[in-house]
Design a protein around this motif. Structure first.
Motif, PDB file in Angstrom:
ATOM      1  N   GLN A 108      58.374  -1.675 -87.046  1.00  0.00           N
ATOM      2  CA  GLN A 108      58.207  -0.959 -85.790  1.00  0.00           C
ATOM      3  C   GLN A 108      56.730  -0.875 -85.417  1.00  0.00           C
ATOM      4  O   GLN A 108      56.361  -1.046 -84.256  1.00  0.00           O
ATOM      5  CB  GLN A 108      58.804   0.443 -85.901  1.00  0.00           C
ATOM      6  CG  GLN A 108      58.807   1.206 -84.598  1.00  0.00           C
ATOM      7  CD  GLN A 108      59.520   2.537 -84.708  1.00  0.00           C
ATOM      8  OE1 GLN A 108      59.961   2.938 -85.782  1.00  0.00           O
ATOM      9  NE2 GLN A 108      59.636   3.215 -83.592  1.00  0.00           N
ATOM     10  N   ALA A 109      55.862  -0.630 -86.403  1.00  0.00           N
ATOM     11  CA  ALA A 109      54.423  -0.583 -86.134  1.00  0.00           C
ATOM     12  C   ALA A 109      53.925  -1.937 -85.655  1.00  0.00           C
ATOM     13  O   ALA A 109      53.081  -2.030 -84.745  1.00  0.00           O
ATOM     14  CB  ALA A 109      53.674  -0.150 -87.390  1.00  0.00           C
ATOM     15  N   ARG A 142      59.630   0.968 -90.777  1.00  0.00           N
ATOM     16  CA  ARG A 142      58.442   1.544 -90.148  1.00  0.00           C
ATOM     17  C   ARG A 142      57.357   0.491 -89.946  1.00  0.00           C
ATOM     18  O   ARG A 142      56.675   0.473 -88.922  1.00  0.00           O
ATOM     19  CB  ARG A 142      57.908   2.699 -90.995  1.00  0.00           C
ATOM     20  CG  ARG A 142      58.623   3.993 -90.709  1.00  0.00           C
ATOM     21  CD  ARG A 142      57.881   5.173 -91.333  1.00  0.00           C
ATOM     22  NE  ARG A 142      58.879   6.037 -91.958  1.00  0.00           N
ATOM     23  CZ  ARG A 142      59.050   6.207 -93.263  1.00  0.00           C
ATOM     24  NH1 ARG A 142      58.255   5.627 -94.116  1.00  0.00           N
ATOM     25  NH2 ARG A 142      59.989   6.993 -93.704  1.00  0.00           N
ATOM     26  N   GLN A 183      50.230   0.492 -73.572  1.00  0.00           N
ATOM     27  CA  GLN A 183      49.670   1.821 -73.700  1.00  0.00           C
ATOM     28  C   GLN A 183      48.153   1.816 -73.565  1.00  0.00           C
ATOM     29  O   GLN A 183      47.551   2.862 -73.444  1.00  0.00           O
ATOM     30  CB  GLN A 183      50.094   2.426 -75.031  1.00  0.00           C
ATOM     31  CG  GLN A 183      51.603   2.613 -75.077  1.00  0.00           C
ATOM     32  CD  GLN A 183      52.094   3.132 -76.399  1.00  0.00           C
ATOM     33  OE1 GLN A 183      51.313   3.413 -77.278  1.00  0.00           O
ATOM     34  NE2 GLN A 183      53.397   3.246 -76.533  1.00  0.00           N
ATOM     35  N   MET A 224      53.232  -4.814 -78.549  1.00  0.00           N
ATOM     36  CA  MET A 224      53.507  -4.272 -77.233  1.00  0.00           C
ATOM     37  C   MET A 224      52.472  -3.219 -76.842  1.00  0.00           C
ATOM     38  O   MET A 224      52.556  -2.645 -75.776  1.00  0.00           O
ATOM     39  CB  MET A 224      54.904  -3.626 -77.215  1.00  0.00           C
ATOM     40  CG  MET A 224      56.034  -4.557 -77.575  1.00  0.00           C
ATOM     41  SD  MET A 224      56.458  -5.679 -76.272  1.00  0.00           S
ATOM     42  CE  MET A 224      57.133  -4.563 -75.097  1.00  0.00           C
ATOM     43  N   GLY A 225      51.506  -2.959 -77.713  1.00  0.00           N
ATOM     44  CA  GLY A 225      50.529  -1.902 -77.506  1.00  0.00           C
ATOM     45  C   GLY A 225      49.690  -2.074 -76.264  1.00  0.00           C
ATOM     46  O   GLY A 225      49.057  -1.141 -75.795  1.00  0.00           O
ATOM     47  N   GLU A 247      55.092  -2.358 -82.062  1.00  0.00           N
ATOM     48  CA  GLU A 247      54.293  -1.501 -81.181  1.00  0.00           C
ATOM     49  C   GLU A 247      52.885  -2.058 -81.014  1.00  0.00           C
ATOM     50  O   GLU A 247      52.283  -1.935 -79.955  1.00  0.00           O
ATOM     51  CB  GLU A 247      54.248  -0.071 -81.726  1.00  0.00           C
ATOM     52  CG  GLU A 247      55.530   0.695 -81.506  1.00  0.00           C
ATOM     53  CD  GLU A 247      55.485   2.084 -82.089  1.00  0.00           C
ATOM     54  OE1 GLU A 247      54.456   2.457 -82.704  1.00  0.00           O
ATOM     55  OE2 GLU A 247      56.481   2.807 -81.951  1.00  0.00           O
ATOM     56  N   LYS A 248      52.363  -2.679 -82.075  1.00  0.00           N
ATOM     57  CA  LYS A 248      51.030  -3.279 -81.980  1.00  0.00           C
ATOM     58  C   LYS A 248      51.045  -4.444 -81.003  1.00  0.00           C
ATOM     59  O   LYS A 248      50.130  -4.612 -80.192  1.00  0.00           O
ATOM     60  CB  LYS A 248      50.580  -3.747 -83.368  1.00  0.00           C
ATOM     61  CG  LYS A 248      49.186  -4.318 -83.397  1.00  0.00           C
ATOM     62  CD  LYS A 248      48.825  -4.750 -84.795  1.00  0.00           C
ATOM     63  CE  LYS A 248      47.465  -5.437 -84.788  1.00  0.00           C
ATOM     64  NZ  LYS A 248      47.161  -5.999 -86.107  1.00  0.00           N
TER      65      LYS A 248
END
Length: 196
Positions: A39-40, A36, A50, A46-47, A43-44
Motif C-alpha cells: 500500500q505504501a 502495508r 497529493q 500515486m503520491g 501511495e508513493k
C-alpha cells in the motif's frame, strides 16, 4: 494413575493447539506487514496527486483540456459518439466524444466534445441550435469544475406551502389533515340503535 496420564495428554494437546494459533498469528502479522508495504508503494506511485505542485499541474492540465471542449445538451438518447463526432467534424479535429450515462447505462441526454485545437471551440459554438436526430442541440463552452465549489440550487417550492422557504418551525412534510383541497365534513356521531 490413568487420570494423571489423561491430564498430561490434555495439556500436550492444548499446548500444540496454542502453538498452531501462534504460528497462524505470526503468518497473519507477516501478511499485514507485506500489505502495508504494498500500500505504501502504491501511495508513493500515486503520491503525485497529493503533492501540491502536481495537483496544481493537474488542475492546469484539466483547465487546458476544458478550454478545448464544448458541452452539448439535448442530445438524442439513440445518438452514438460517432454520429456526434461526425456532426462536429467541420469545426476541427475531434479528439474525444463523451456521452454521459446513468449507472444503468442509459444516456443522460448530453455530451462533451473535446477538440485538438482551441480555435475549434468557437466554430462549434456557431452550431448552437443545429439539429441532430431531429433535436436542437444546445452548445456552450465547457466550464471547469472547481473542487470544493458547490453549485447553488434554490429550494424548490412546496405545493402545500406556496413559495415560502422552509422555516425552523414548519415541518418538512406538511400535509393538510383532510387531504389537499378537501374541506372537513361534520357527521352526526354514531349511536347504538337496536331497531335499525
Amino acid at each position: 494413575m490413568d487420570g494423571d496420564a489423561n491430564m498430561a495428554g490434555g495439556d500436550d494437546g492444548a499446548a500444540m493447539e496454542l502453538d498452531d494459533m501462534k504460528k497462524r498469528l505470526k503468518e497473519m502479522e507477516d501478511e499485514a506487514v507485506a500489505l502495508r508495504e504494498m500500500q505504501a508503494k502504491v501511495e508513493k506511485e500515486m503520491g503525485s496527486v497529493q503533492d501540491p505542485a502536481a495537483a496544481a499541474a493537474s488542475q492546469a492540465n484539466r483547465e487546458e483540456v476544458d478550454s478545448r471542449s464544448v458541452f452539448v445538451g439535448n442530445v438524442d438518447y439513440s445518438c452514438t459518439p460517432e454520429e456526434v463526432q461526425q456532426h462536429f467534424q467541420g469545426c476541427g479535429t475531434v479528439n474525444r466524444v463523451t456521452i454521459r450515462t446513468t449507472k444503468y447505462g442509459q444516456p443522460k441526454g448530453y455530451a462533451y466534445v473535446e477538440f485538438l485545437e482551441p480555435e475549434a471551440v468557437q466554430e462549434a459554438l456557431l452550431l448552437n441550435e443545429s439539429e441532430l436526430h431531429g433535436r436542437q442541440l444546445k452548445i456552450s463552452a465547457k466550464r471547469t469544475n472547481v473542487p470544493g465549489m458547490k453549485v447553488f440550487r434554490p429550494p424548490r417550492p412546496n405545493p402545500y406551502m406556496g413559495f415560502r422557504p422552509r422555516s425552523a418551525y414548519m415541518p418538512t412534510y406538511f400535509y393538510p389533515p383532510y387531504g389537499y383541497g378537501k374541506v372537513p365534513r361534520f357527521r352526526m356521531p354514531m349511536r347504538y340503535s337496536p331497531y335499525y
